[in-house]
Design a protein around this motif. Sequence first.
Motif: not given
Length: 258
Positions: A72-92
């Motif tokens: 969807a991103c590549m169709t709507q906005q084009g191929l990104p120049d930068v992709v940042i995989a930031n999502a994360g979770i932290s639990m003991g």
Amino acid sequence: MAPLVLITGASSGIGQAMAMSYSRLGYRLALVARRSQIIQSWLDDHAISPDNYAIYSADVADAQQMTSMAQACMTQQGLPDVVIANAGISMGVDTSVPDDLAVMARILMTNVMGVAATFGPFIAPMVARGSGTLVGIGSVAGIRGLPGHGGYCASKAAVISYCESLRGELRPSGVKVVTLCPGYIATPLTQNNQYAMPFLMQADVFANQAVQAIGAGISYRVIPWQMGVVAKLLRILPNPLFDRLFAGRPRKPRAMVS
């Protein structure tokens, strides 16, 4: 056309701060999170033009959702120049508690497989174009295992090693891989920590330094630099000394599993 950056985990913390830093540099934004309405409210509050962003609701732990998001991103906005995989979770986690094994699996699925699922759909198009930057958000916690943080430390160690492997694989293609390892950053992920957090950094300060490092094409950086020094010292400490140093340290709060 302005360059495009895609950021996962963009609904709060580091992801949100990096989105703002890139927006100020004139980038278009592709923002990914499960809580898309929070992103929309934040964009509205900061009067960011709808012409300059798109929001994608997806869970990084679901590879099919991430593939659909990327298409969807590549169709709507084009191929990104930068992709940042930031999502994360932290639990003991406490490995002696059976329910915590499911918690650990969730951490690894989100923090490790989520990075691969974020990068995967963009690699072949970036290689075909001959340019692009993939950014994995590791952590100082991935450099040595801390008591009570087994799941999170294991996941971030895996991110660091995975990005290093991927960097070598993509080196001839023109696609860069950057690993960023935050120290303690003031975000919702750290707000419940019951222990000292040396060199605690505000998210916007981290974001500005991170964006500079990405733009410079630096392959690996710990932010803030002081934590980089601490991390190197911890890495070379003999195990008995390391164990004594962290004996009795409060554990990361465990998830409440019903």
